[in-house]
Write a protein that holds these residues in place. Structure first.
Motif, PDB file in Angstrom:
ATOM      1  N   LYS A 132       0.846  -1.187   0.000  1.00  0.00           N
ATOM      2  CA  LYS A 132       0.000   0.000   0.000  1.00  0.00           C
ATOM      3  C   LYS A 132       0.886   1.242   0.000  1.00  0.00           C
ATOM      4  O   LYS A 132       1.800   1.373   0.813  1.00  0.00           O
ATOM      5  N   CYS A 133       0.628   2.166  -0.939  1.00  0.00           N
ATOM      6  CA  CYS A 133       1.420   3.392  -1.000  1.00  0.00           C
ATOM      7  C   CYS A 133       1.084   4.265   0.217  1.00  0.00           C
ATOM      8  O   CYS A 133      -0.072   4.607   0.429  1.00  0.00           O
ATOM      9  N   PRO A 134       2.094   4.635   1.010  1.00  0.00           N
ATOM     10  CA  PRO A 134       1.817   5.439   2.195  1.00  0.00           C
ATOM     11  C   PRO A 134       1.366   6.856   1.849  1.00  0.00           C
ATOM     12  O   PRO A 134       0.816   7.561   2.690  1.00  0.00           O
ATOM     13  N   SER A 135       1.594   7.272   0.594  1.00  0.00           N
ATOM     14  CA  SER A 135       1.233   8.628   0.197  1.00  0.00           C
ATOM     15  C   SER A 135      -0.189   8.711  -0.355  1.00  0.00           C
ATOM     16  O   SER A 135      -0.986   9.530   0.085  1.00  0.00           O
ATOM     17  N   CYS A 136      -0.526   7.838  -1.347  1.00  0.00           N
ATOM     18  CA  CYS A 136      -1.845   7.952  -1.988  1.00  0.00           C
ATOM     19  C   CYS A 136      -2.754   6.766  -1.700  1.00  0.00           C
ATOM     20  O   CYS A 136      -3.923   6.762  -2.073  1.00  0.00           O
ATOM     21  N   GLY A 137      -2.227   5.743  -1.064  1.00  0.00           N
ATOM     22  CA  GLY A 137      -3.058   4.602  -0.702  1.00  0.00           C
ATOM     23  C   GLY A 137      -3.231   3.562  -1.799  1.00  0.00           C
ATOM     24  O   GLY A 137      -3.909   2.561  -1.605  1.00  0.00           O
ATOM     25  N   VAL A 155       8.809   2.799  -6.698  1.00  0.00           N
ATOM     26  CA  VAL A 155       8.167   4.108  -6.870  1.00  0.00           C
ATOM     27  C   VAL A 155       6.712   3.846  -7.205  1.00  0.00           C
ATOM     28  O   VAL A 155       6.398   3.026  -8.067  1.00  0.00           O
ATOM     29  N   CYS A 156       5.800   4.558  -6.545  1.00  0.00           N
ATOM     30  CA  CYS A 156       4.360   4.317  -6.716  1.00  0.00           C
ATOM     31  C   CYS A 156       3.928   4.533  -8.164  1.00  0.00           C
ATOM     32  O   CYS A 156       4.309   5.512  -8.807  1.00  0.00           O
ATOM     33  N   THR A 157       3.104   3.623  -8.656  1.00  0.00           N
ATOM     34  CA  THR A 157       2.614   3.702 -10.033  1.00  0.00           C
ATOM     35  C   THR A 157       1.608   4.840 -10.207  1.00  0.00           C
ATOM     36  O   THR A 157       1.427   5.347 -11.298  1.00  0.00           O
ATOM     37  N   LYS A 158       0.946   5.228  -9.122  1.00  0.00           N
ATOM     38  CA  LYS A 158      -0.085   6.263  -9.204  1.00  0.00           C
ATOM     39  C   LYS A 158       0.481   7.664  -8.953  1.00  0.00           C
ATOM     40  O   LYS A 158       0.223   8.598  -9.712  1.00  0.00           O
ATOM     41  N   CYS A 159       1.234   7.823  -7.854  1.00  0.00           N
ATOM     42  CA  CYS A 159       1.609   9.177  -7.430  1.00  0.00           C
ATOM     43  C   CYS A 159       3.116   9.436  -7.434  1.00  0.00           C
ATOM     44  O   CYS A 159       3.563  10.510  -7.032  1.00  0.00           O
ATOM     45  N   ASP A 160       3.881   8.476  -7.896  1.00  0.00           N
ATOM     46  CA  ASP A 160       5.345   8.615  -7.920  1.00  0.00           C
ATOM     47  C   ASP A 160       5.976   8.759  -6.545  1.00  0.00           C
ATOM     48  O   ASP A 160       7.131   9.197  -6.418  1.00  0.00           O
ATOM     49  N   HIS A 161       5.271   8.392  -5.496  1.00  0.00           N
ATOM     50  CA  HIS A 161       5.888   8.380  -4.164  1.00  0.00           C
ATOM     51  C   HIS A 161       7.058   7.407  -4.167  1.00  0.00           C
ATOM     52  O   HIS A 161       6.962   6.305  -4.686  1.00  0.00           O
ATOM     53  N   HIS A 162       8.172   7.858  -3.591  1.00  0.00           N
ATOM     54  CA  HIS A 162       9.349   7.001  -3.511  1.00  0.00           C
ATOM     55  C   HIS A 162       9.350   6.249  -2.170  1.00  0.00           C
ATOM     56  O   HIS A 162       9.560   6.845  -1.125  1.00  0.00           O
TER      57      HIS A 162
HETATM   58 ZN   LIG Z   1       1.192   6.580  -4.344  1.00  0.00          ZN
END
Ligand SMILES: [Zn+2]
Lengths: 323, 281
Positions: free
Chosen positions: B26-31, B45-52
């Motif tokens: 689970k992406c901690p930034s966008c979920g 790196v998140c596929t949705k929001c590019d969170h590293h």
């Molecule tokens: Zn994300």
């Protein structure tokens, strides 16, 4: 010296001193001989002072290091040195009054001095920011130290800060980089450097002017990676355990000398430097002159190599196949 | 991607996640929910929001260095409990077991697009990648080797700061590493500091900000004092992007923000300018 504000652990001494003073007053007003009683209390006082001041805990020393009547950087500049010519500004952003510096004389030596300055009262602390410098302070210090190198003057840094200032502007102007840059540049300055922790040696803010060929500490100064309160808040989840933290961190001059992190402990007058500024300043002077003589006789390449190795050796670790 | 066919250093540490491969993150930034294989292919790196996502040191090394070029230095070096500090020995042992690392940094010789480097990579899983004697000593040795062998230094930083449990010795590691960098600098060799989430305290105030080039990953937190301490001291509200990579780019601390997928190529491009021509590993 004027009477100082007693610390909690000094109260038994103060009470006894008060008793003695009362007795003296009464003796002056009457014909009864009270000398035996006075002698008894005087002896008791000497003994009590010895017991308390010779067995100071690390936390008690931290309190002395923070005493508001302790001699500060500019007090030492006045009583240890002569002919201070203060220089101002980092040449980029501004002047930081938490970090004075300038030319000064020490017996026959011409020296550059920089250090942290605390304020004695609220008004002065507004100027001095409680001895917590901004990036401008660290950059001014380096400017003056590089000037010292240019004119072949030894450098003396006087450390007394709770830490570099944790503020928005300090971060915006990259205080971490200002400290880091000083660490790197001071390592290469081709003049002798003596760093002295006068009172509080607060973490990176202290180290930012703390690279030297000698590291000295006043007897009741402390030098630590984190404040005892900060350590207590992390480790015991409560700042009230600061005394335990102060012991655990081994932050006193005595402990740091044992660990061979510092070169010498400079004695303070009984009970701490705040009881007698002049004596403390003279003790500092004597020690500085001795080390300056030693350092000035060392070839500059050797001096830099020794400085590098001095810091290079810090650390305790183990590994297979070595040691 | 997919240039790392062989993960030669996979044995250096266990995976960050407790979840075995094939499971979901689970992406901690966008979920967003991302499967492990996709996340791995995208260098976490998140596929949705590019969170590293946080990278382990072994993963970072395999992402940055040429295949099979990594030669680890001082693999057994570990801190001792110099201060006899409450709970420290057990703490270190616990993290060693949990991460498979000896302490919070991996160092070694290697190559980035054939440029000779020594690299140090901090691993935030190990006591918040705090710097004690082991981290300081390993980095210092790596820098000294770089100076002796005319290599570039790359340090991937992330740290909660100096390690409290080793007291003044931790503070002195700031001086020690900066001293080694002074000599490397004097030898006119390049140092690239890569700041990743989060880089704070004594590490920021020593080697992390001394790069000839300071690079940050997008969105990472970089600062000296912690935001809570600043708020308590100043009683001011902090700017919304305070202490982020973007904020520090605006304030002149870092040269560039580089997304993880471009990092290796960027380093190679920079070293092309900074190392003497014709020197390859
Ligand atoms: Zn994300």
């Amino acid at each position: 010296m004027t009477a100082t504000e007693p610390l909690e652990f000094e109260k038994p001494i103060v009470n006894l001193e008060r008793q003695l003073a009362d007795l003296r007053d009464r003796a002056a007003d009457s014909d009864i001989d009270m000398s035996t009683e006075m002698k008894r209390i005087e002896d008791k006082l000497t003994k009590l002072k010895g017991e308390i001041y010779r067995n100071l805990s690390p936390w008690q020393r931290v309190q002395i290091a923070r005493h508001t009547q302790r001699p500060y950087m500019l007090d030492y500049v006045e009583h240890t040195f002569d002919d201070f010519v203060e220089l101002h500004g980092d040449r980029h952003i501004g002047e930081d009054e938490a970090m004075p510096g300038g030319f000064v004389r020490l017996e026959g030596h011409r020296v550059m001095v920089v250090g942290h300055q605390k304020g004695r009262d609220t008004k002065e602390n507004l100027r001095r920011n409680f001895g917590s410098a901004h990036p401008e302070g660290y950059r001014k210090a380096l400017r003056l130290m590089k000037m010292a190198e240019k004119f072949n003057l030894p450098i003396i840094t006087l450390i007394d800060t709770p830490g570099a200032y944790p503020g928005i502007e300090a971060e915006e102007r990259n205080i971490a980089e200002a400290i880091a840059f000083n660490l790197r540049e001071m390592m290469m300055l081709r003049v002798p450097i003596i760093a002295v922790v006068l009172g509080e040696g607060g973490s990176g803010g202290a180290l930012g002017i703390g690279i030297g060929d000698r590291i000295l500490m006043m007897e009741n100064a402390y030098y630590s990676v984190i404040s005892p309160e900060g350590c207590a808040a992390i480790l015991w989840k409560d700042r009230k355990y600061a005394p335990e933290s102060a012991s655990a961190l081994k932050l006193s001059a005595e402990d740091l000398k044992k660990m061979e992190v510092i070169d010498e402990v400079i004695p303070e007058p009984m009970g701490g430097a705040h009881h007698d500024h002049i004596t403390a300043a003279h003790n500092l002077k004597r020690t500085l002159i001795k080390h300056l003589h030693d350092l000035e006789s060392i070839d500059r390449d050797a001096l830099l190599e020794q400085r590098y190795q001095k810091f290079r050796k810090f650390g305790e670790f183990r590994e297979k196949g070595r040691r | 991607m997919g240039i790392f066919k062989k993960r030669s250093i996979a044995s250096l540490g266990k995976k960050k996640s407790d979840m075995p491969e094939g499971l979901w993150n689970k992406c901690p930034s966008c979920g967003a929910i991302i499967d492990e294989i996709t996340l791995k292919q995208r260098h976490r790196v998140c596929t949705k929001c590019d969170h590293h996502f946080t990278l382990t040191a072994p993963d970072r090394i395999s992402m940055l260095l040429d295949v099979d070029s990594f030669e680890e230095l001082d693999p057994t070096l570990e801190s001792t409990d110099a201060l006899n500090f409450k709970g420290y020995t057990d703490k270190v042992k616990g993290y060693q077991k949990k991460t498979g690392l000896k302490d919070a940094v991996l160092t070694g010789r290697g190559a980035v697009l054939e440029h000779p480097v020594t690299i140090g990579v901090m691993d935030f899983r190990f006591i918040g990648a705090s710097m004690g004697s082991a981290v300081g000593e390993k980095l210092t040795r790596a820098i000294e080797i770089a100076t002796a062998e005319k290599r570039a230094v790359i340090i991937v930083c992330s740290s909660g700061g100096a390690r409290m449990h080793e007291g003044i010795l931790s503070l002195m590691q700031m001086a020690k590493t900066s001293g080694a960098l002074a000599r490397h600098h004097e030898a006119q060799l390049p140092y690239i500091s890569i700041l990743t989430h989060p880089t704070t305290g004594g590490v920021t105030a020593s080697f992390a900000t001394l790069g000839d080039i300071n690079i940050a990953e997008p969105g990472c937190m970089i600062g000296f004092a912690g935001p809570r301490v600043i708020k308590e001291t100043t009683h001011q509200n902090l700017p919304p992007d305070f202490q982020t990579a973007e904020f520090l780019l605006d304030h002149g601390l870092i040269d560039m923000i580089v997304p993880r997928s471009m990092m290796r190529e960027r380093i190679g491009e920079l070293l092309d300018y900074m190392l003497p021509v014709g020197k390859t590993a």
